[in-house]
Write a protein that holds these residues in place. Structure first.
Motif, PDB file in Angstrom:
ATOM      1  N   ALA A 231       0.835  -1.199   0.000  1.00  0.00           N
ATOM      2  CA  ALA A 231       0.000   0.000   0.000  1.00  0.00           C
ATOM      3  C   ALA A 231       0.868   1.246   0.000  1.00  0.00           C
ATOM      4  CB  ALA A 231      -0.898  -0.007   1.241  1.00  0.00           C
ATOM      5  N   GLU A 232       0.212   2.395  -0.198  1.00  0.00           N
ATOM      6  CA  GLU A 232       0.907   3.681  -0.066  1.00  0.00           C
ATOM      7  C   GLU A 232      -0.089   4.734   0.392  1.00  0.00           C
ATOM      8  OE1 GLU A 232       2.303   6.045  -3.462  1.00  0.00           O
ATOM      9  OE2 GLU A 232       1.011   4.808  -4.718  1.00  0.00           O
ATOM     10  N   LYS A 233       0.453   5.757   1.039  1.00  0.00           N
ATOM     11  CA  LYS A 233      -0.391   6.869   1.466  1.00  0.00           C
ATOM     12  C   LYS A 233      -0.770   7.707   0.249  1.00  0.00           C
ATOM     13  CE  LYS A 233       0.825   9.368   4.958  1.00  0.00           C
ATOM     14  NZ  LYS A 233       1.605  10.125   5.948  1.00  0.00           N
ATOM     15  N   LEU A 234      -2.078   7.928   0.079  1.00  0.00           N
ATOM     16  CA  LEU A 234      -2.553   8.832  -0.973  1.00  0.00           C
ATOM     17  C   LEU A 234      -2.519  10.272  -0.486  1.00  0.00           C
ATOM     18  CD1 LEU A 234      -5.680   7.122  -2.567  1.00  0.00           C
ATOM     19  CD2 LEU A 234      -3.396   7.367  -3.512  1.00  0.00           C
ATOM     20  N   ASN A 235      -2.877  10.445   0.777  1.00  0.00           N
ATOM     21  CA  ASN A 235      -2.866  11.751   1.424  1.00  0.00           C
ATOM     22  C   ASN A 235      -2.803  11.513   2.923  1.00  0.00           C
ATOM     23  OD1 ASN A 235      -5.625  11.361   2.352  1.00  0.00           O
ATOM     24  ND2 ASN A 235      -6.275  11.864   0.279  1.00  0.00           N
ATOM     25  N   GLU A 236      -2.995  12.544   3.703  1.00  0.00           N
ATOM     26  CA  GLU A 236      -2.834  12.409   5.156  1.00  0.00           C
ATOM     27  C   GLU A 236      -3.895  11.530   5.811  1.00  0.00           C
ATOM     28  OE1 GLU A 236      -0.229  13.297   7.047  1.00  0.00           O
ATOM     29  OE2 GLU A 236       0.613  13.725   5.076  1.00  0.00           O
ATOM     30  N   GLU A 237      -5.011  11.281   5.128  1.00  0.00           N
ATOM     31  CA  GLU A 237      -6.087  10.489   5.722  1.00  0.00           C
ATOM     32  C   GLU A 237      -6.338   9.153   5.032  1.00  0.00           C
ATOM     33  OE1 GLU A 237      -9.551  13.047   5.649  1.00  0.00           O
ATOM     34  OE2 GLU A 237      -9.198  13.542   7.747  1.00  0.00           O
ATOM     35  N   THR A 238      -5.714   8.921   3.884  1.00  0.00           N
ATOM     36  CA  THR A 238      -6.073   7.754   3.083  1.00  0.00           C
ATOM     37  C   THR A 238      -4.861   6.914   2.712  1.00  0.00           C
ATOM     38  OG1 THR A 238      -7.890   9.033   2.112  1.00  0.00           O
ATOM     39  CG2 THR A 238      -7.289   6.984   1.001  1.00  0.00           C
ATOM     40  N   LEU A 239      -4.991   5.615   2.923  1.00  0.00           N
ATOM     41  CA  LEU A 239      -3.992   4.649   2.503  1.00  0.00           C
ATOM     42  C   LEU A 239      -4.608   3.816   1.386  1.00  0.00           C
ATOM     43  CD1 LEU A 239      -1.117   3.805   3.595  1.00  0.00           C
ATOM     44  CD2 LEU A 239      -2.281   1.799   4.467  1.00  0.00           C
ATOM     45  N   ASP A 240      -3.907   3.697   0.278  1.00  0.00           N
ATOM     46  CA  ASP A 240      -4.387   2.970  -0.888  1.00  0.00           C
ATOM     47  C   ASP A 240      -3.726   1.594  -0.923  1.00  0.00           C
ATOM     48  OD1 ASP A 240      -5.651   2.423  -3.274  1.00  0.00           O
ATOM     49  OD2 ASP A 240      -4.228   3.541  -4.492  1.00  0.00           O
ATOM     50  N   LEU A 241      -4.528   0.544  -0.854  1.00  0.00           N
ATOM     51  CA  LEU A 241      -4.011  -0.824  -0.898  1.00  0.00           C
ATOM     52  C   LEU A 241      -3.956  -1.266  -2.352  1.00  0.00           C
ATOM     53  CD1 LEU A 241      -5.318  -0.367   1.973  1.00  0.00           C
ATOM     54  CD2 LEU A 241      -5.358  -2.834   2.120  1.00  0.00           C
ATOM     55  N   HIS A 242      -2.753  -1.263  -2.914  1.00  0.00           N
ATOM     56  CA  HIS A 242      -2.567  -1.575  -4.327  1.00  0.00           C
ATOM     57  C   HIS A 242      -2.676  -3.064  -4.625  1.00  0.00           C
ATOM     58  CE1 HIS A 242      -1.492   2.473  -5.314  1.00  0.00           C
ATOM     59  NE2 HIS A 242      -0.427   2.472  -4.530  1.00  0.00           N
ATOM     60  N   PHE A 243      -2.059  -3.884  -3.776  1.00  0.00           N
ATOM     61  CA  PHE A 243      -2.020  -5.322  -4.037  1.00  0.00           C
ATOM     62  C   PHE A 243      -2.329  -6.082  -2.753  1.00  0.00           C
ATOM     63  CE2 PHE A 243       1.291  -3.363  -6.736  1.00  0.00           C
ATOM     64  CZ  PHE A 243       0.739  -3.620  -7.988  1.00  0.00           C
TER      65      PHE A 243
ATOM     66  N   ILE B  69      -4.474   8.067   9.799  1.00  0.00           N
ATOM     67  CA  ILE B  69      -5.128   7.476   8.631  1.00  0.00           C
ATOM     68  C   ILE B  69      -6.567   7.125   8.996  1.00  0.00           C
ATOM     69  CG2 ILE B  69      -5.191   5.461   7.093  1.00  0.00           C
ATOM     70  CD1 ILE B  69      -3.025   7.368   6.287  1.00  0.00           C
ATOM     71  N   ARG B  70      -7.484   7.652   8.197  1.00  0.00           N
ATOM     72  CA  ARG B  70      -8.907   7.441   8.449  1.00  0.00           C
ATOM     73  C   ARG B  70      -9.517   6.425   7.484  1.00  0.00           C
ATOM     74  NH1 ARG B  70     -13.564  12.087   8.353  1.00  0.00           N
ATOM     75  NH2 ARG B  70     -15.222  10.691   8.962  1.00  0.00           N
ATOM     76  N   TRP B  71      -8.966   6.358   6.261  1.00  0.00           N
ATOM     77  CA  TRP B  71      -9.553   5.534   5.216  1.00  0.00           C
ATOM     78  C   TRP B  71      -8.544   4.548   4.644  1.00  0.00           C
ATOM     79  CZ3 TRP B  71     -14.443   6.564   5.629  1.00  0.00           C
ATOM     80  CH2 TRP B  71     -14.870   7.859   5.884  1.00  0.00           C
ATOM     81  N   LEU B  72      -9.004   3.319   4.398  1.00  0.00           N
ATOM     82  CA  LEU B  72      -8.242   2.336   3.651  1.00  0.00           C
ATOM     83  C   LEU B  72      -8.980   2.146   2.333  1.00  0.00           C
ATOM     84  CD1 LEU B  72      -7.445  -0.396   6.333  1.00  0.00           C
ATOM     85  CD2 LEU B  72      -5.984   1.459   5.533  1.00  0.00           C
ATOM     86  N   ASN B  73      -8.348   2.564   1.250  1.00  0.00           N
ATOM     87  CA  ASN B  73      -8.939   2.424  -0.070  1.00  0.00           C
ATOM     88  C   ASN B  73      -8.574   1.040  -0.594  1.00  0.00           C
ATOM     89  OD1 ASN B  73      -9.596   2.432  -2.773  1.00  0.00           O
ATOM     90  ND2 ASN B  73      -8.695   4.425  -3.197  1.00  0.00           N
ATOM     91  N   ARG B  74      -9.567   0.182  -0.722  1.00  0.00           N
ATOM     92  CA  ARG B  74      -9.327  -1.197  -1.136  1.00  0.00           C
ATOM     93  C   ARG B  74      -9.326  -1.347  -2.653  1.00  0.00           C
ATOM     94  NH1 ARG B  74      -8.772  -3.795   3.185  1.00  0.00           N
ATOM     95  NH2 ARG B  74      -8.644  -5.755   2.118  1.00  0.00           N
ATOM     96  N   GLU B  75      -9.461  -0.248  -3.365  1.00  0.00           N
ATOM     97  CA  GLU B  75      -9.397  -0.194  -4.829  1.00  0.00           C
ATOM     98  C   GLU B  75     -10.524  -0.974  -5.503  1.00  0.00           C
ATOM     99  OE1 GLU B  75      -5.497  -0.901  -6.459  1.00  0.00           O
ATOM    100  OE2 GLU B  75      -4.764   1.001  -5.697  1.00  0.00           O
TER     101      GLU B  75
END
Length: 131
Positions: free
Chosen positions: A49-61, A90-96
């Protein structure tokens, strides 16, 4: 490699496999974070994963082998706890995207997401797109 064999995925998943290998090779440079679970020193699941912004982590794989029942749930739970401890802001986990795959969509919805974001594309007409 073992995940692709287990799931009998077609050639187009080779591109994803290449992206995963490149992400792992450049993990620190790309500012990625992740976790993995092993059973008897064999990796059975991982998340990158990587941080998209201060509140969101994007889970790529996210991948898990069939030999480890519950490995997807285990890695998701462990990684969420790790993120909460390491990045309490981090408030949000973006599961894509679920790629339109029924099983993947069902699995992602089972986490009771706060909301879904509609996926869309933008193309420049000057680049030859005529939609």
């Amino acid at each position: 490699d073992q995940w692709i064999v287990e799931n009998d995925y077609p050639q187009d998943y080779v591109e994803e496999q290449t992206a995963i290998k490149r992400a792992m090779e450049n993990f620190d440079t790309l500012g990625l974070c992740g976790a993995y679970i092993t059973i008897e020193n064999i990796p059975v699941s991982f998340v990158i994963a990587e941080k998209l912004n201060e509140e969101t982590l994007d889970l790529h794989f996210e991948k898990a082998l069939d030999i480890a029942d519950g490995a997807y749930a285990a890695i998701n739970n462990a990684f969420a706890k790790y993120i909460r401890d390491k990045y309490p802001h981090i408030r949000w986990l973006n599961r894509e995207d679920d790629l339109g795959l029924e099983g993947l969509r069902k699995a992602k919805l089972s986490y009771n997401p706060h909301h879904l974001v509609e996926k869309c594309w933008a193309c420049l007409l000057e680049d030859g797109y005529d939609y």
